[in-house]
Design a protein around this motif. Structure first.
Motif, PDB file in Angstrom:
ATOM      1  N   GLY A 179      -3.042  -9.530   5.638  1.00 39.87           N
ATOM      2  CA  GLY A 179      -3.459  -8.760   6.805  1.00 39.87           C
ATOM      3  C   GLY A 179      -4.352  -9.569   7.710  1.00 39.87           C
ATOM      4  N   TRP A 180      -5.520  -9.001   8.030  1.00 42.99           N
ATOM      5  CA  TRP A 180      -6.478  -9.654   8.941  1.00 42.99           C
ATOM      6  C   TRP A 180      -7.879  -9.331   8.455  1.00 42.99           C
ATOM      7  N   HIS A 181      -8.660 -10.387   8.216  1.00 44.65           N
ATOM      8  CA  HIS A 181     -10.013 -10.228   7.664  1.00 44.65           C
ATOM      9  C   HIS A 181      -9.991  -9.404   6.371  1.00 44.65           C
ATOM     10  N   GLY A 182      -8.922  -9.557   5.600  1.00 40.79           N
ATOM     11  CA  GLY A 182      -8.820  -8.846   4.323  1.00 40.79           C
ATOM     12  C   GLY A 182      -8.260  -7.452   4.410  1.00 40.79           C
ATOM     13  N   ASN A 183      -8.137  -6.908   5.628  1.00 38.70           N
ATOM     14  CA  ASN A 183      -7.559  -5.567   5.805  1.00 38.70           C
ATOM     15  C   ASN A 183      -6.043  -5.670   5.891  1.00 38.70           C
ATOM     16  N   ALA A 184      -5.346  -4.822   5.164  1.00 45.95           N
ATOM     17  CA  ALA A 184      -3.884  -4.858   5.148  1.00 45.95           C
ATOM     18  C   ALA A 184      -3.341  -3.436   5.060  1.00 45.95           C
ATOM     19  N   ILE A 185      -2.094  -3.273   5.506  1.00 45.56           N
ATOM     20  CA  ILE A 185      -1.431  -1.968   5.452  1.00 45.56           C
ATOM     21  C   ILE A 185      -0.062  -2.138   4.813  1.00 45.56           C
ATOM     22  N   LEU A 186       0.146  -1.430   3.722  1.00 43.93           N
ATOM     23  CA  LEU A 186       1.441  -1.346   3.054  1.00 43.93           C
ATOM     24  C   LEU A 186       2.126  -0.048   3.463  1.00 43.93           C
ATOM     25  N   PHE A 187       3.446  -0.091   3.658  1.00 42.96           N
ATOM     26  CA  PHE A 187       4.160   1.139   3.993  1.00 42.96           C
ATOM     27  C   PHE A 187       5.562   1.092   3.407  1.00 42.96           C
ATOM     28  N   ARG A 188       6.141   2.266   3.258  1.00 47.59           N
ATOM     29  CA  ARG A 188       7.509   2.378   2.758  1.00 47.59           C
ATOM     30  C   ARG A 188       8.459   2.562   3.940  1.00 47.59           C
ATOM     31  N   LEU A 208     -21.107  -9.413  13.536  1.00 48.18           N
ATOM     32  CA  LEU A 208     -21.538 -10.794  13.357  1.00 48.18           C
ATOM     33  C   LEU A 208     -20.796 -11.436  12.198  1.00 48.18           C
ATOM     34  N   GLU A 209     -20.050 -10.628  11.439  1.00 50.87           N
ATOM     35  CA  GLU A 209     -19.303 -11.107  10.281  1.00 50.87           C
ATOM     36  C   GLU A 209     -17.828 -11.177  10.644  1.00 50.87           C
ATOM     37  N   PRO A 210     -17.030 -11.857   9.823  1.00 52.04           N
ATOM     38  CA  PRO A 210     -15.577 -11.880  10.056  1.00 52.04           C
ATOM     39  C   PRO A 210     -14.934 -10.563   9.621  1.00 52.04           C
ATOM     40  N   ARG A 211     -15.088  -9.553  10.469  1.00 49.19           N
ATOM     41  CA  ARG A 211     -14.523  -8.235  10.159  1.00 49.19           C
ATOM     42  C   ARG A 211     -13.728  -7.721  11.342  1.00 49.19           C
ATOM     43  N   GLY A 212     -12.844  -6.795  11.066  1.00 52.04           N
ATOM     44  CA  GLY A 212     -12.049  -6.171  12.115  1.00 52.04           C
ATOM     45  C   GLY A 212     -11.276  -5.024  11.520  1.00 52.04           C
ATOM     46  N   ALA A 213     -10.392  -4.451  12.299  1.00 55.51           N
ATOM     47  CA  ALA A 213      -9.556  -3.349  11.833  1.00 55.51           C
ATOM     48  C   ALA A 213      -8.103  -3.683  12.142  1.00 55.51           C
ATOM     49  N   VAL A 214      -7.195  -3.068  11.397  1.00 48.85           N
ATOM     50  CA  VAL A 214      -5.762  -3.255  11.624  1.00 48.85           C
ATOM     51  C   VAL A 214      -5.125  -1.901  11.871  1.00 48.85           C
ATOM     52  N   SER A 215      -4.147  -1.889  12.767  1.00 45.98           N
ATOM     53  CA  SER A 215      -3.518  -0.635  13.189  1.00 45.98           C
ATOM     54  C   SER A 215      -2.017  -0.738  13.059  1.00 45.98           C
ATOM     55  N   ILE A 260      -5.076   3.371  10.798  1.00 44.08           N
ATOM     56  CA  ILE A 260      -5.985   2.258  11.046  1.00 44.08           C
ATOM     57  C   ILE A 260      -6.747   1.962   9.760  1.00 44.08           C
ATOM     58  N   GLY A 261      -6.710   0.717   9.346  1.00 47.73           N
ATOM     59  CA  GLY A 261      -7.443   0.289   8.162  1.00 47.73           C
ATOM     60  C   GLY A 261      -8.715  -0.433   8.551  1.00 47.73           C
ATOM     61  N   VAL A 262      -9.838  -0.062   7.919  1.00 50.83           N
ATOM     62  CA  VAL A 262     -11.133  -0.632   8.287  1.00 50.83           C
ATOM     63  C   VAL A 262     -11.925  -1.048   7.056  1.00 50.83           C
ATOM     64  N   HIS A 263     -12.805  -2.001   7.268  1.00 56.13           N
ATOM     65  CA  HIS A 263     -13.834  -2.368   6.294  1.00 56.13           C
ATOM     66  C   HIS A 263     -15.075  -2.651   7.128  1.00 56.13           C
ATOM     67  N   LEU A 264     -15.951  -1.649   7.223  1.00 55.35           N
ATOM     68  CA  LEU A 264     -17.060  -1.717   8.164  1.00 55.35           C
ATOM     69  C   LEU A 264     -18.169  -2.648   7.683  1.00 55.35           C
ATOM     70  N   GLY A 265     -19.078  -2.964   8.604  1.00 54.31           N
ATOM     71  CA  GLY A 265     -20.128  -3.934   8.356  1.00 54.31           C
ATOM     72  C   GLY A 265     -21.184  -3.467   7.374  1.00 54.31           C
ATOM     73  N   LEU A 266     -22.103  -4.383   7.073  1.00 52.59           N
ATOM     74  CA  LEU A 266     -23.089  -4.132   6.030  1.00 52.59           C
ATOM     75  C   LEU A 266     -24.370  -3.484   6.544  1.00 52.59           C
TER      76      LEU A 266
END
Length: 240
Positions: A89-98, A115-122, A133-139
Motif C-alpha cells: 500500500g502506502w506508508h503501511g496502509n493497504a486495502i484488500l478487497f474481493r 511530521l511522520e511518514p503517514r497518510g491514508a489510502v482510498s 479509506i484506510g488510516v493510521h493516525l499520528g502519535l
C-alpha cells in the motif's frame, strides 16, 4: 497451503469490513509469520480488509503478505497505490478487497498533515458506489486532530457512503470525532483492541458517513489473534 474462510459471511445486501494493524506480521513471539495473519483474515471472512503496518519499515518497504495465497486461497486482491513499488500500500496502509463482490473503480492516496511518514489510502467501489479509506493516525493529539479535520474535508466533498477504518492511535471519544466531522458521520468504537494480550484501549475503529442502514461491529478474538499481532482486528457489518 489451504486456508478456508471460517466465519459466516454477512448477507449479500451487507458489507463486512475489517481493520487490522498487523505489525508487519510480527507476532508477540517476535517471529514474522504471515501465515498467522492469513488465518486471521480467513476467520473474519470480510469483503474488504483495511490493513495497517502491512509493509516492512526499511528500504523499498516490501509487503509482508503472500499475494498469491491471498488471491488463490482467500480471493483477495490489493488496491494498487504504486505499481512500481513492492509495497502492499502506502506508508503501511493497504486495502484488500474481493473482486468477485465489488468492482474497484478508483484508488488514490490521501495526504494527511504530519511530521511522520503517514497518510491514508482510498478505494472507491461500485455497485452500489461507496468509498473505503484506510488510516493510521499520528502519535500526538494535535497531529491527529489536524488529520481528522483533513479527513472531514474529504468526506464533506462526497454524496455517497464513505467508511473510514483504521488505527486511530487514541481512545478518543466517539463524540469528539463526530464533532470534528459534523452531523454527517457516525463514529463506531467496537471495543478494546490493544494490547492483544490484554486489551485495554480502543485504538481501532470506524467512521461512517452517508450510511443509513443497520450496522453491527465487534472486536475479533480468537486463539490466533492473541499473539499474531499486538492489535486485535475490528469488524463492522453494514446493511446497504
Amino acid at each position: 497451503m489451504t486456508i478456508c474462510p471460517a466465519n459466516t459471511p454477512p448477507a449479500t445486501s451487507s458489507l463486512r469490513v475489517a481493520s487490522y494493524n498487523i505489525r508487519k506480521a510480527v507476532g508477540l513471539d517476535w517471529r514474522r509469520d504471515s501465515t498467522r495473519i492469513l488465518r486471521v483474515l480467513a476467520e473474519m471472512n470480510a469483503d474488504i480488509v483495511v490493513l495497517q503496518e502491512a509493509d516492512k519499515r526499511l528500504g523499498p518497504r516490501p509487503g509482508v503478505l503472500p499475494t498469491g495465497v491471498l488471491l488463490d486461497e482467500l480471493g483477495y486482491e490489493f488496491a494498487d497505490f504504486d505499481p512500481e513499488a513492492p509495497s502492499h500500500g502506502w506508508h503501511g496502509n493497504a486495502i484488500l478487497f474481493r473482486k468477485s463482490r465489488f468492482n474497484l473503480v478508483q484508488n488514490r492516496k490521501v495526504s494527511l498533515p504530519t511530521l511522520e511518514p503517514r497518510g491514508a489510502v482510498s478505494a472507491i467501489f461500485e455497485t452500489p458506489k461507496f468509498e473505503v479509506i484506510g488510516v493510521h493516525l499520528g502519535l500526538t493529539p494535535n497531529t491527529r486532530k489536524k488529520q481528522l479535520r483533513r479527513l472531514a474535508e474529504h468526506v464533506g466533498e462526497t454524496d455517497y457512503p464513505v467508511l473510514i477504518a483504521g488505527d486511530f492511535n487514541s481512545a478518543i471519544a466517539n463524540a469528539q470525532i463526530e464533532t470534528l466531522f459534523g452531523n454527517r458521520v457516525q463514529a463506531v468504537k467496537p471495543g478494546p483492541s490493544f494490547h492483544a494480550s490484554r486489551p485495554f484501549a480502543a485504538l481501532d475503529r470506524f467512521v461512517l458517513a452517508n450510511f443509513t442502514g443497520k450496522m453491527a461491529s465487534f472486536v475479533h478474538r480468537s486463539d490466533l489473534t492473541r499473539f499474531a499481532s499486538d492489535h486485535l482486528p475490528v469488524v463492522i457489518d453494514v446493511d446497504f
